[in-house]
Every structure is written in structure tokens, then in C-alpha cells.
Motif scaffolding. Structure first.
Motif, PDB file in Angstrom:
ATOM      1  N   CYS A   1       0.821  -1.218   0.000  1.00 53.79           N
ATOM      2  CA  CYS A   1       0.000   0.000   0.000  1.00 53.79           C
ATOM      3  C   CYS A   1       0.856   1.271   0.000  1.00 53.79           C
ATOM      4  CB  CYS A   1      -0.909   0.025   1.227  1.00 53.79           C
ATOM      5  SG  CYS A   1      -2.164  -1.263   1.254  1.00 53.79           S
ATOM      6  N   THR A   2       2.141   1.127   0.241  1.00 52.29           N
ATOM      7  CA  THR A   2       3.025   2.290   0.353  1.00 52.29           C
ATOM      8  C   THR A   2       4.221   2.110  -0.572  1.00 52.29           C
ATOM      9  OG1 THR A   2       4.442   1.367   2.081  1.00 52.29           O
ATOM     10  CG2 THR A   2       2.437   2.488   2.807  1.00 52.29           C
ATOM     11  N   SER A   3       5.075   3.093  -0.573  1.00 53.71           N
ATOM     12  CA  SER A   3       6.365   2.949  -1.248  1.00 53.71           C
ATOM     13  C   SER A   3       7.424   3.473  -0.291  1.00 53.71           C
ATOM     14  CB  SER A   3       6.401   3.711  -2.574  1.00 53.71           C
ATOM     15  OG  SER A   3       6.123   5.069  -2.371  1.00 53.71           O
ATOM     16  N   GLY A   4       8.574   2.805  -0.249  1.00 51.10           N
ATOM     17  CA  GLY A   4       9.645   3.197   0.655  1.00 51.10           C
ATOM     18  C   GLY A   4       9.991   4.663   0.510  1.00 51.10           C
ATOM     19  N   ASN A   5      10.181   5.340   1.640  1.00 50.96           N
ATOM     20  CA  ASN A   5      10.496   6.777   1.682  1.00 50.96           C
ATOM     21  C   ASN A   5       9.403   7.639   1.062  1.00 50.96           C
ATOM     22  OD1 ASN A   5      13.037   6.207   2.846  1.00 50.96           O
ATOM     23  ND2 ASN A   5      13.805   5.680   0.816  1.00 50.96           N
ATOM     24  N   GLY A   6       8.196   7.089   0.920  1.00 53.26           N
ATOM     25  CA  GLY A   6       7.088   7.849   0.366  1.00 53.26           C
ATOM     26  C   GLY A   6       6.214   8.413   1.464  1.00 53.26           C
ATOM     27  N   ALA A   7       5.018   8.823   1.077  1.00 52.79           N
ATOM     28  CA  ALA A   7       4.070   9.411   2.011  1.00 52.79           C
ATOM     29  C   ALA A   7       2.797   8.578   2.023  1.00 52.79           C
ATOM     30  CB  ALA A   7       3.747  10.840   1.599  1.00 52.79           C
ATOM     31  N   VAL A   8       2.068   8.636   3.126  1.00 51.77           N
ATOM     32  CA  VAL A   8       0.780   7.979   3.248  1.00 51.77           C
ATOM     33  C   VAL A   8      -0.291   9.055   3.212  1.00 51.77           C
ATOM     34  CG1 VAL A   8      -0.692   6.586   4.755  1.00 51.77           C
ATOM     35  CG2 VAL A   8       1.737   6.061   4.558  1.00 51.77           C
ATOM     36  N   LEU A   9      -1.303   8.832   2.363  1.00 51.24           N
ATOM     37  CA  LEU A   9      -2.421   9.757   2.241  1.00 51.24           C
ATOM     38  C   LEU A   9      -3.691   9.048   2.692  1.00 51.24           C
ATOM     39  CD1 LEU A   9      -1.585  11.146  -1.320  1.00 51.24           C
ATOM     40  CD2 LEU A   9      -0.983  12.161   0.880  1.00 51.24           C
ATOM     41  N   ASN A  10      -4.745   9.820   2.987  1.00 52.54           N
ATOM     42  CA  ASN A  10      -6.012   9.210   3.369  1.00 52.54           C
ATOM     43  C   ASN A  10      -6.630   8.516   2.148  1.00 52.54           C
ATOM     44  OD1 ASN A  10      -6.898  11.383   1.852  1.00 52.54           O
ATOM     45  ND2 ASN A  10      -8.437  12.037   3.328  1.00 52.54           N
ATOM     46  N   PRO A  11      -7.696   7.698   2.343  1.00 53.58           N
ATOM     47  CA  PRO A  11      -8.261   6.933   1.215  1.00 53.58           C
ATOM     48  C   PRO A  11      -8.663   7.781   0.004  1.00 53.58           C
ATOM     49  CG  PRO A  11      -9.093   6.046   3.257  1.00 53.58           C
ATOM     50  CD  PRO A  11      -8.327   7.303   3.614  1.00 53.58           C
ATOM     51  N   SER A  12      -9.074   9.019   0.223  1.00 57.77           N
ATOM     52  CA  SER A  12      -9.459   9.862  -0.914  1.00 57.77           C
ATOM     53  C   SER A  12      -8.252  10.580  -1.528  1.00 57.77           C
ATOM     54  CB  SER A  12     -10.506  10.892  -0.479  1.00 57.77           C
ATOM     55  OG  SER A  12      -9.936  11.796   0.448  1.00 57.77           O
ATOM     56  N   GLN A  13      -7.056  10.324  -0.966  1.00 56.44           N
ATOM     57  CA  GLN A  13      -5.800  10.910  -1.455  1.00 56.44           C
ATOM     58  C   GLN A  13      -5.758  12.438  -1.290  1.00 56.44           C
ATOM     59  OE1 GLN A  13      -3.234   8.670  -2.855  1.00 56.44           O
ATOM     60  NE2 GLN A  13      -4.645   7.412  -1.698  1.00 56.44           N
ATOM     61  N   SER A  14      -6.576  12.977  -0.372  1.00 57.43           N
ATOM     62  CA  SER A  14      -6.648  14.433  -0.219  1.00 57.43           C
ATOM     63  C   SER A  14      -5.859  14.963   0.970  1.00 57.43           C
ATOM     64  CB  SER A  14      -8.112  14.864  -0.092  1.00 57.43           C
ATOM     65  OG  SER A  14      -8.710  14.232   1.036  1.00 57.43           O
ATOM     66  N   ASP A  15      -5.540  14.126   1.963  1.00 58.98           N
ATOM     67  CA  ASP A  15      -4.833  14.601   3.153  1.00 58.98           C
ATOM     68  C   ASP A  15      -3.579  13.784   3.408  1.00 58.98           C
ATOM     69  OD1 ASP A  15      -6.683  16.624   3.918  1.00 58.98           O
ATOM     70  OD2 ASP A  15      -8.011  15.077   4.727  1.00 58.98           O
TER      71      ASP A  15
END
Length: 196
Positions: free
Chosen positions: A7-21
Motif C-alpha cells: 500500500c506504500t512505497s519506501g520513503n514515500g508518504a501515506v495519504l487518506n483513502p481519498s488521497q486528499s490529506d
């Protein structure tokens, strides 16, 4: 917080399900896109499908497991994490963000290597099955796998990686679940699972 590594990528960011936050940065991830489970530095074996991310101070996260889908206000308190490795015949529930709480899963096998249809390989996984009812679906990945005690409190047992139905996905089909044991998260990632 922990989620599925795919669900993620290394050194990436996590966003909420709608990808807005923005929720926070990925701290550690054992999933390589196009490949699957990889060994983390210092690990002797692959630890399933895991990622650890930090909650940004401006974001909110809570420990209860939501019993319904994304819009549900019904939740279950998390008491602790399960201290024993998954064993065949053990019963679990899932809490996917799309399907909500689904119970009735029984562990069918442990330490399994599974190849997903896209060609990626998940290693050191737990497989559970249930004979009827709805299955987990795309979007449930990263959700909790747990058991419920007589006081209706949840004990964390793992993290959803994937699954599906034997045939059409209907209510009479057998469902399969693939998850990472919570013990692997405690070994592979810094810290331990929090309890409340």
C-alpha cells in the motif's frame, strides 16, 4: 502505524483513502513493487507484507477498529496484541476499510509463500479461509486482522495483504485471506504494537 507494504512505497508518504490529506511519511517498508516481499536489513527471513509510517502531528489516528466501512461510526476497542503466532484452526476477524468487520475466518496455513496475479510474491504469510459470507476486497489491504474476546475487545493478530473468493465472490463461495502475522511486525519493525 502499520499497514501492508504494497500500500506504500519506501520513503514515500501515506495519504487518506481519498488521497486528499497527508497522514505521514513511510519509515520502513518490506515490499518491492514488481517483486513482493524483501528482507529488511538485519532480518533472516521475509516478514510478509508490511510498512510502518509515522503519523504527522497535524493528522489524527486512533486505536479503535471500525466495525463498518468508511462511513461507519461503530467501532471496537483494541485491548492488546495477540502474544502467540497464528496457528491452524485459529479464528480471526478482519476490519477492512471497504468491507468493515468480517468474522468467521479460520487459519488454514502459516509461513506460506503466495504469488499474486500481478506477479509479486508475498513470503511468510498466513492463509485463512471462511466457507460463506462476503470476502475482503480491493481497498481492505493494510486493515487489521484480530480476534475478539468475551468482553468484545479486539486483540491484534495481523495485517491484511489480500484475498478473494474461490469462484464468483458471492455469499455462498469460500473466501481466502492472506495476512502478515502481528509477531512479524513486532520483530521486523522498530517498537512494539501499542495497547490501550
Amino acid at each position: 502505524m502499520v499497514t501492508a507494504g504494497h500500500c506504500t512505497s519506501g520513503n514515500g508518504a501515506v495519504l487518506n483513502p481519498s488521497q486528499s490529506d497527508y497522514i505521514g511519511p513511510v519509515v520502513r517498508d518490506n515490499w518491492e513493487d514488481g517483486h513482493g516481499s524483501v528482507k529488511l536489513v538485519g532480518q533472516r527471513c521475509c516478514s510478509g507484507d508490511l510498512a510502518l509510517y509515522r503519523i504527522d502531528p497535524g493528522s489524527f489516528a486512533s486505536a479503535p477498529i471500525r466495525k463498518g466501512g468508511r462511513t461507519s461510526n461503530s467501532s471496537r476497542a483494541v485491548q492488546d496484541y495477540w502474544r502467540r503466532w497464528a496457528q491452524e484452526g485459529g479464528e480471526v476477524c478482519t476490519g477492512g476499510v471497504t468491507t468493515g468487520e468480517k468474522c468467521g475466518w479460520k487459519v488454514a496455513a502459516t509461513q506460506v509463500t503466495f504469488r499474486y496475479s500481478g506477479g509479486t510474491t508475498a513470503r511468510n504469510m498466513v492463509v485463512a479461509k471462511k466457507a460463506s459470507g462476503s470476502c475482503t476486497v480491493e481497498g481492505d489491504s493494510g486493515g487489521p486482522v484480530y480476534t475478539v474476546d468475551t468482553s468484545r475487545r479486539a486483540y491484534a493478530k495481523g495485517i491484511i495483504s489480500g484475498g478473494g473468493a474461490d469462484r464468483s465472490g458471492g455469499l455462498l463461495d469460500s473466501c481466502w485471506l492472506y495476512f502478515t502475522d502481528i509477531g512479524l511486525a513486532n520483530i521486523a519493525l522498530p517498537g512494539t504494537v501499542a495497547r490501550y
